[in-house]
Design an enzyme around this catalytic site. Structure first.
Site, PDB file in Angstrom:
ATOM      1  N   LYS A  35      19.493 -27.503 -41.815  1.00 48.30           N
ATOM      2  CA  LYS A  35      19.136 -26.272 -41.099  1.00 48.30           C
ATOM      3  C   LYS A  35      19.399 -25.064 -41.991  1.00 48.30           C
ATOM      4  O   LYS A  35      20.113 -25.159 -42.997  1.00 48.30           O
ATOM      5  CB  LYS A  35      19.929 -26.157 -39.796  1.00 48.30           C
ATOM      6  CG  LYS A  35      21.435 -26.065 -39.975  1.00 48.30           C
ATOM      7  CD  LYS A  35      22.142 -25.977 -38.637  1.00 48.30           C
ATOM      8  CE  LYS A  35      23.654 -25.878 -38.827  1.00 48.30           C
ATOM      9  NZ  LYS A  35      24.371 -25.689 -37.549  1.00 48.30           N
ATOM     10  N   TYR A 254      33.800   3.266 -55.946  1.00 47.34           N
ATOM     11  CA  TYR A 254      33.759   4.070 -54.740  1.00 47.34           C
ATOM     12  C   TYR A 254      35.091   4.036 -54.006  1.00 47.34           C
ATOM     13  O   TYR A 254      35.703   2.974 -53.844  1.00 47.34           O
ATOM     14  CB  TYR A 254      32.661   3.566 -53.799  1.00 47.34           C
ATOM     15  CG  TYR A 254      31.261   3.801 -54.308  1.00 47.34           C
ATOM     16  CD1 TYR A 254      30.794   5.093 -54.536  1.00 47.34           C
ATOM     17  CD2 TYR A 254      30.409   2.731 -54.560  1.00 47.34           C
ATOM     18  CE1 TYR A 254      29.505   5.311 -55.000  1.00 47.34           C
ATOM     19  CE2 TYR A 254      29.116   2.941 -55.023  1.00 47.34           C
ATOM     20  CZ  TYR A 254      28.673   4.234 -55.246  1.00 47.34           C
ATOM     21  OH  TYR A 254      27.407   4.450 -55.705  1.00 47.34           O
TER      22      TYR A 254
END
Length: 362
Positions: A35, A254
């Site tokens: 899946k 950042y």
């Protein structure tokens, strides 16, 4: 030159992991669960390695068509069954077996016009409380299915919620066995964790290994992949595209979340959250540089991360960076360790590799 990031799917590892699952499953037949496009590895890339399975299990009808197009003539099981009446037409045409977990799916079968009866897997909700008939309603659902000319053989299944943890499977297996007692039909109960941890208690006609086939431990961190003798089926690797030398007090990236305590050489690697690398990973997340274990420092950016080069002083521009999997030197960084640093699980990392990342197979 393209950006130097690459995911590699290892066919030999897939074969090895399938064999490990089969050995743990004793004499049960084995579904290879593919899946979510084979947990992000690609159905077409894993198919040859999984030919030794007894069947393929998945969710999506389009993926079932792909498996048939690859030449598979054996069983294919739809783990969530059909979603609308016309899906049954494709089940008839492709010879798909499918789960029945609710009254609406029985209604669809009862109205379906077919010359060929279908093989179904009747699912019990033994405590997971997602899909399936309650134990009290399981027999009546079986009786109703058994009366339909559209239904051939009825197999019985359930799914464990805690096979990977301390609670275990005893409470659910007892419910399943009591409610299904004396009902005919093959059984399937074991997922990856149950296959590894709870044989022979979960011995049945079929097992449904998923994550173990791809080299991740279903009960990490209690056990790692090496404990279960699993091999990483995917490597995500990139290269250093810059090197910086920091002084005491310098910050990185950042938010300036990392501050150097002294002189520090760092490398900038071409990978970020836009590639599927988890943004929630922070300083200390393990990486391999030229096969040597080190750490990420600072925040994950969209396209870059920064890594501490202290353990690899000779590493420079172009050095190999392994985000998870096996480095060129053979060193292994388990995907589960990276996932834990990102407060997630290996399943998500496999499935989240972004479309912009090229994928190859070896």
């Amino acid at each position: 030159m393209p950006r130097p990031i690459l995911a590699t799917v290892h066919a030999a590892a897939l074969r090895h992991n399938l064999d490990r699952a089969r050995r743990c499953a004793l004499d049960s037949r084995v579904w290879a669960v593919v899946k979510a496009n084979a947990y992000g590895h690609g159905i077409e890339r894993v198919f040859d390695a999984f030919r030794a399975a007894d069947g393929f299990a998945l969710l999506d009808l389009a993926e079932a068509e792909r498996v048939r197009a690859l030449g598979w003539r054996g069983p294919i099981l739809l783990l969530e069954g059909v979603f609308e009446p016309r899906d049954l037409e494709l089940c008839s045409r492709l010879g798909l077996w499918h789960t029945v977990h609710c009254d609406a799916q029985i209604d669809m079968l009862a109205a379906h016009k077919t010359q060929v009866p279908q093989r179904v897997f009747l699912k019990m909700n033994s405590g997971m409380n997602r899909l399936g008939f309650t134990p009290e309603r399981f027999r009546s659902a079986w009786t109703r299915l058994n009366a339909l000319p559209q239904v051939d053989e009825i197999s019985l299944m359930t799914h464990f919620s805690d096979a990977d943890g301390e609670r275990g499977i005893a409470h659910q297996i007892e419910v399943f066995e009591r409610a299904a007692q004396d009902l005919p039909g093959e059984r399937t109960v074991a997922n990856s964790a149950a296959t590894l941890r709870h044989a022979p208690r979960t011995r049945a006609d079929w097992v449904r290994p998923g994550i173990v086939l791809y080299g991740s431990a279903p009960d990490f961190p209690e056990h790692d992949a090496a404990h279960w003798q699993l091999q990483p089926a995917m490597t995500l690797a990139t290269r250093l595209i810059a090197v910086q030398t920091l002084q005491a007090g310098d910050t990185i990236g950042y938010g300036s979340s990392f501050r150097a305590e002294g002189p520090l050489r760092i490398g900038v690697a071409a990978v970020g959250y836009a590639d599927g690398y988890p943004r929630h990973c922070s300083t200390g997340t393990p990486v391999l540089v030229n096969g040597v274990r080190t750490r990420m420092v600072g925040r994950v950016s969209m396209d870059m991360i920064t890594v501490d080069l202290t353990p690899v002083p000779d590493a420079g521009f172009g050095a190999e960076v392994t985000l998870w999997g096996r480095s060129a030197s053979g060193s292994v960084l388990p995907i589960d360790e990276v996932a834990r640093a990102g407060n997630t699980v290996g399943y998500e990392l496999m499935c989240a590799v972004a479309p912009r990342v090229p994928i190859t197979a070896d």
